[in-house]
Scaffold this motif. Structure first.
Motif, PDB file in Angstrom:
ATOM      1  N   TRP A 179     -11.613   1.256   0.110  1.00  0.00           N
ATOM      2  CA  TRP A 179     -10.953   2.264   1.053  1.00  0.00           C
ATOM      3  C   TRP A 179      -9.318   1.246   0.222  1.00  0.00           C
ATOM      4  CZ3 TRP A 179     -11.446   3.534   6.750  1.00  0.00           C
ATOM      5  CH2 TRP A 179      -9.529   4.271   6.743  1.00  0.00           C
ATOM      6  N   SER A 180      -7.772   2.071   0.132  1.00  0.00           N
ATOM      7  CA  SER A 180      -6.698   1.285  -0.573  1.00  0.00           C
ATOM      8  C   SER A 180      -5.812   1.969   0.137  1.00  0.00           C
ATOM      9  CB  SER A 180      -6.814   0.790  -1.706  1.00  0.00           C
ATOM     10  OG  SER A 180      -5.727   1.124  -2.224  1.00  0.00           O
ATOM     11  N   GLU A 181      -5.088   1.356   1.498  1.00  0.00           N
ATOM     12  CA  GLU A 181      -4.429   2.315   1.395  1.00  0.00           C
ATOM     13  C   GLU A 181      -3.169   1.297   2.391  1.00  0.00           C
ATOM     14  OE1 GLU A 181      -3.719   5.757   5.753  1.00  0.00           O
ATOM     15  OE2 GLU A 181      -5.394   5.678   5.004  1.00  0.00           O
ATOM     16  N   LEU A 182      -1.960   2.264   1.853  1.00  0.00           N
ATOM     17  CA  LEU A 182      -0.989   1.853   3.185  1.00  0.00           C
ATOM     18  C   LEU A 182       0.346   2.690   3.707  1.00  0.00           C
ATOM     19  CD1 LEU A 182       0.647  -0.398  -0.298  1.00  0.00           C
ATOM     20  CD2 LEU A 182      -0.237  -1.667   2.139  1.00  0.00           C
ATOM     21  N   ASP A 183       0.300   2.630   4.394  1.00  0.00           N
ATOM     22  CA  ASP A 183       1.478   3.698   5.864  1.00  0.00           C
ATOM     23  C   ASP A 183       2.755   3.435   5.282  1.00  0.00           C
ATOM     24  OD1 ASP A 183      -0.939   4.720   6.150  1.00  0.00           O
ATOM     25  OD2 ASP A 183      -1.462   3.991   7.988  1.00  0.00           O
ATOM     26  N   PHE A 184       3.406   3.641   4.805  1.00  0.00           N
ATOM     27  CA  PHE A 184       5.014   3.136   5.069  1.00  0.00           C
ATOM     28  C   PHE A 184       6.085   4.562   5.206  1.00  0.00           C
ATOM     29  CE2 PHE A 184       2.985   3.958   0.683  1.00  0.00           C
ATOM     30  CZ  PHE A 184       4.199   4.225  -0.178  1.00  0.00           C
ATOM     31  N   PRO A 185       6.416   4.770   6.252  1.00  0.00           N
ATOM     32  CA  PRO A 185       6.108   4.635   7.850  1.00  0.00           C
ATOM     33  C   PRO A 185       4.656   5.634   8.058  1.00  0.00           C
ATOM     34  CG  PRO A 185       7.482   5.152   8.097  1.00  0.00           C
ATOM     35  CD  PRO A 185       7.589   5.545   6.361  1.00  0.00           C
ATOM     36  N   GLU A 186       4.635   5.628   9.342  1.00  0.00           N
ATOM     37  CA  GLU A 186       3.466   6.472   9.970  1.00  0.00           C
ATOM     38  C   GLU A 186       4.503   6.632  11.513  1.00  0.00           C
ATOM     39  OE1 GLU A 186      -1.288   8.021  10.401  1.00  0.00           O
ATOM     40  OE2 GLU A 186      -0.375   5.649  10.809  1.00  0.00           O
ATOM     41  N   TYR A 187       5.461   7.509  11.756  1.00  0.00           N
ATOM     42  CA  TYR A 187       5.523   8.138  12.657  1.00  0.00           C
ATOM     43  C   TYR A 187       4.792   8.942  14.066  1.00  0.00           C
ATOM     44  CZ  TYR A 187      10.745   6.906  11.348  1.00  0.00           C
ATOM     45  OH  TYR A 187      11.654   6.809  10.861  1.00  0.00           O
ATOM     46  N   GLY A 188       5.248   8.339  14.946  1.00  0.00           N
ATOM     47  CA  GLY A 188       4.867   9.535  15.628  1.00  0.00           C
ATOM     48  C   GLY A 188       4.111   8.791  17.555  1.00  0.00           C
ATOM     49  N   TYR A 198       3.335   1.017  10.012  1.00  0.00           N
ATOM     50  CA  TYR A 198       2.979   0.880   8.747  1.00  0.00           C
ATOM     51  C   TYR A 198       1.342  -0.125   8.601  1.00  0.00           C
ATOM     52  CZ  TYR A 198       7.801   1.328   7.946  1.00  0.00           C
ATOM     53  OH  TYR A 198       9.795   2.160   7.586  1.00  0.00           O
ATOM     54  N   ASN A 199       0.838   0.526   8.009  1.00  0.00           N
ATOM     55  CA  ASN A 199      -0.227  -0.227   7.747  1.00  0.00           C
ATOM     56  C   ASN A 199      -1.308  -0.375   7.231  1.00  0.00           C
ATOM     57  OD1 ASN A 199      -0.639   1.084  11.204  1.00  0.00           O
ATOM     58  ND2 ASN A 199      -0.816   2.901  10.508  1.00  0.00           N
ATOM     59  N   THR A 200      -2.302  -1.350   6.805  1.00  0.00           N
ATOM     60  CA  THR A 200      -3.021  -1.621   5.627  1.00  0.00           C
ATOM     61  C   THR A 200      -4.488  -1.272   5.674  1.00  0.00           C
ATOM     62  OG1 THR A 200      -2.790  -3.622   6.576  1.00  0.00           O
ATOM     63  CG2 THR A 200      -0.292  -3.280   5.155  1.00  0.00           C
ATOM     64  N   PHE A 201      -4.552  -0.877   4.839  1.00  0.00           N
ATOM     65  CA  PHE A 201      -6.097  -0.332   4.951  1.00  0.00           C
ATOM     66  C   PHE A 201      -7.174  -0.933   3.979  1.00  0.00           C
ATOM     67  CE2 PHE A 201      -4.845   2.602   7.482  1.00  0.00           C
ATOM     68  CZ  PHE A 201      -5.459   2.382   8.131  1.00  0.00           C
ATOM     69  N   LEU A 202      -7.693  -2.468   3.536  1.00  0.00           N
ATOM     70  CA  LEU A 202      -8.400  -3.246   2.206  1.00  0.00           C
ATOM     71  C   LEU A 202      -9.663  -3.155   2.765  1.00  0.00           C
ATOM     72  CD1 LEU A 202      -8.578  -4.556   0.019  1.00  0.00           C
ATOM     73  CD2 LEU A 202      -8.288  -6.325   1.566  1.00  0.00           C
ATOM     74  N   THR A 296       1.716  -8.491   5.002  1.00  0.00           N
ATOM     75  CA  THR A 296       0.860  -9.611   3.841  1.00  0.00           C
ATOM     76  C   THR A 296      -0.219  -9.606   4.214  1.00  0.00           C
ATOM     77  OG1 THR A 296       1.639 -10.720   5.770  1.00  0.00           O
ATOM     78  CG2 THR A 296       2.693 -10.555   4.006  1.00  0.00           C
ATOM     79  N   LYS A 297      -0.557  -8.608   5.699  1.00  0.00           N
ATOM     80  CA  LYS A 297      -1.863  -9.162   5.692  1.00  0.00           C
ATOM     81  C   LYS A 297      -2.835  -7.988   5.491  1.00  0.00           C
ATOM     82  CE  LYS A 297      -5.246 -10.343   9.818  1.00  0.00           C
ATOM     83  NZ  LYS A 297      -5.341 -10.388  11.329  1.00  0.00           N
ATOM     84  N   PHE A 298      -4.114  -7.893   5.005  1.00  0.00           N
ATOM     85  CA  PHE A 298      -5.171  -6.811   4.083  1.00  0.00           C
ATOM     86  C   PHE A 298      -4.568  -6.095   3.402  1.00  0.00           C
ATOM     87  CE2 PHE A 298      -7.926  -8.106   8.149  1.00  0.00           C
ATOM     88  CZ  PHE A 298      -8.851  -8.600   7.914  1.00  0.00           C
ATOM     89  N   VAL A 299      -3.634  -6.235   2.490  1.00  0.00           N
ATOM     90  CA  VAL A 299      -3.003  -5.314   1.713  1.00  0.00           C
ATOM     91  C   VAL A 299      -3.573  -5.410   1.048  1.00  0.00           C
ATOM     92  CG1 VAL A 299      -1.093  -4.684  -0.231  1.00  0.00           C
ATOM     93  CG2 VAL A 299      -0.698  -6.456   2.416  1.00  0.00           C
ATOM     94  N   PRO A 300      -4.109  -4.343  -0.359  1.00  0.00           N
ATOM     95  CA  PRO A 300      -4.760  -3.628  -0.719  1.00  0.00           C
ATOM     96  C   PRO A 300      -4.376  -3.850  -3.032  1.00  0.00           C
ATOM     97  CG  PRO A 300      -4.160  -1.502  -0.019  1.00  0.00           C
ATOM     98  CD  PRO A 300      -3.865  -1.940   0.692  1.00  0.00           C
ATOM     99  N   SER A 301      -5.133  -3.770  -3.127  1.00  0.00           N
ATOM    100  CA  SER A 301      -4.898  -3.875  -4.533  1.00  0.00           C
ATOM    101  C   SER A 301      -5.851  -2.923  -5.894  1.00  0.00           C
ATOM    102  CB  SER A 301      -5.663  -5.277  -5.511  1.00  0.00           C
ATOM    103  OG  SER A 301      -7.153  -5.365  -5.494  1.00  0.00           O
ATOM    104  N   MET A 302      -6.274  -1.791  -5.186  1.00  0.00           N
ATOM    105  CA  MET A 302      -6.620  -1.053  -6.251  1.00  0.00           C
ATOM    106  C   MET A 302      -5.642   0.323  -5.433  1.00  0.00           C
ATOM    107  SD  MET A 302     -10.271  -0.669  -5.033  1.00  0.00           S
ATOM    108  CE  MET A 302     -11.914  -2.006  -5.535  1.00  0.00           C
TER     109      MET A 302
END
Length: 365
Positions: A179-188, A198-202, A296-302
């Motif tokens: 799972w590779s995901e960056l949220d920039f951003p997710e409102y509401g 602003y979420n990260t998924f690794l 900077t935490k759990f930032v994906p590379s894929m």
């Protein structure tokens, strides 16, 4: 006076105080430039989802995605509109189960992107109603891959499935998930537009932050910029006997290697019994050129696909209206080609989870 100065300094530290948006690096290559001026959504570049995820909503559907005219910087242009159907909607658009309420729209890039700059213009709601309750407008990258082995070998590695890793098992025995995901951003979330996520998924790891964004959700157009960087991080003690080569990378195949040193990421071989992890380094964010914050935490590379849209999960709260919208103008993506990028491993489109008449699609169907 001293209290006022301290208050102002605190506000600056929370929003806008940070690095200026840098010049593009020499390695940057423009990989996507979209302004919708062709008048149609190009299927070679984009596809719309028919999918439900999370609770308290009936998914997102292509019928809620279209191009419409709008005024941007005083010019009449075409923009992308993703409609949200609220709790009071009774129109013809239907989501999962044939239900019309709490249905959104999401458009996804066909391309998978890795390290680079993502520049997206977005407008939430309208000047009259700039912060509609009950919706989650978002810009994010997402990539996935399942690796399945028989349940009888689920606790160990498999020669037949070199990417299967028992520490990545999720949603069932023998099913591993990248799972590779960056949220920039997710409102509401909970109706809050002042501090979006602003979420990260690794893979199995996830880190969520919120940053103050000032008055960005004011019903007007704003430019959201994120720079995603990756790097190679040396990993000590890994030998050639503890990895397997597949799909252009090396993958740890020994539980003796501490999982926390690589988190399921692949490795690059540097020499005899010498390796480095393909690791996400950071994701920095700006709105209209003002610094917002950094992951900077759990930032994906894929590499992953760019997603644009709106949905209505229960955690956004009630949506006491018929239809609202989120609009997207020009979009640009530059690729940096950082040495930690992992391209070609996550490569599938996001599948539909229900049919046009609302029936669920069986898993694997």
């Amino acid at each position: 006076m001293r209290c006022v100065i301290l208050l102002l300094l605190g506000s600056l530290s929370a929003f806008g105080a940070g690095p200026a948006l840098p010049e593009l690096p020499e390695s940057a290559e423009l990989a996507l430039a979209e302004d919708w001026s062709g008048g149609v959504i190009d299927p070679d570049r984009w596809y719309a989802l028919r999918k439900q995820w999370g609770g308290g909503n009936n998914g997102v559907v292509p019928e809620n995605v279209r191009l419409v005219p709008d005024s941007v910087d005083g010019r009449e242009v075409k923009v992308l509109e993703c409609a949200a159907r609220g709790d009071l909607y009774k129109g013809p658009v239907k989501g999962r189960g044939g239900r019309a309420t709490r249905v959104g729209g999401v458009l996804v890039s066909k391309q998978h992107f890795a390290s680079g700059r993502f520049e997206v213009t977005m407008k939430i709601g309208s000047r009259e109603d700039p912060r509609p309750p009950g919706i989650v407008p978002a810009i994010w990258t997402y990539g996935f891959r399942f690796e399945r082995v028989p349940a009888s070998v689920a606790g160990s590695f498999s020669e037949a499935k070199p990417l299967y890793h028992p520490r990545l098992q999720k949603w069932g025995k023998g099913l591993a998930f990248y799972w590779s995901e960056l949220d920039f951003p997710e409102y509401g979330k909970g109706g809050d537009y002042s501090r979006p996520m602003y979420n990260t998924f690794l893979n199995k790891q996830h880190h969520s932050q919120t940053f103050a964004v000032g008055d960005a959700a004011d019903g007007g157009w704003h430019t959201y910029t994120t720079e995603w960087r990756t790097s190679l991080v040396p990993i000590e003690g890994v030998t050639d006997a503890q990895v397997v080569e597949a799909e252009g990378f090396h993958w740890v195949r020994d539980k003796a290697v501490p999982f926390g040193l690589y988190q399921g990421n692949p490795l690059r071989r540097l020499g005899l019994d010498r390796y480095a992890v393909c690791a996400g380094r950071s994701a920095r964010h700006w709105i209209d050129g003002r610094y917002i914050g950094e992951n900077t935490k759990f930032v994906p590379s894929m590499a992953a696909q760019l997603n644009l849209g709106v949905w209505l999960p229960d955690w956004a709260g009630p949506a006491p209206w018929e239809t609202k919208s989120v609009r997207f103008g020009s979009i640009k993506v530059w690729q940096f080609g950082d040495e930690g990028d992992v391209k070609g491993v996550l490569r599938d489109d996001i599948p539909d989870s229900f049919t046009k008449d609302g029936r669920p699609i069986p898993k694997g169907g």
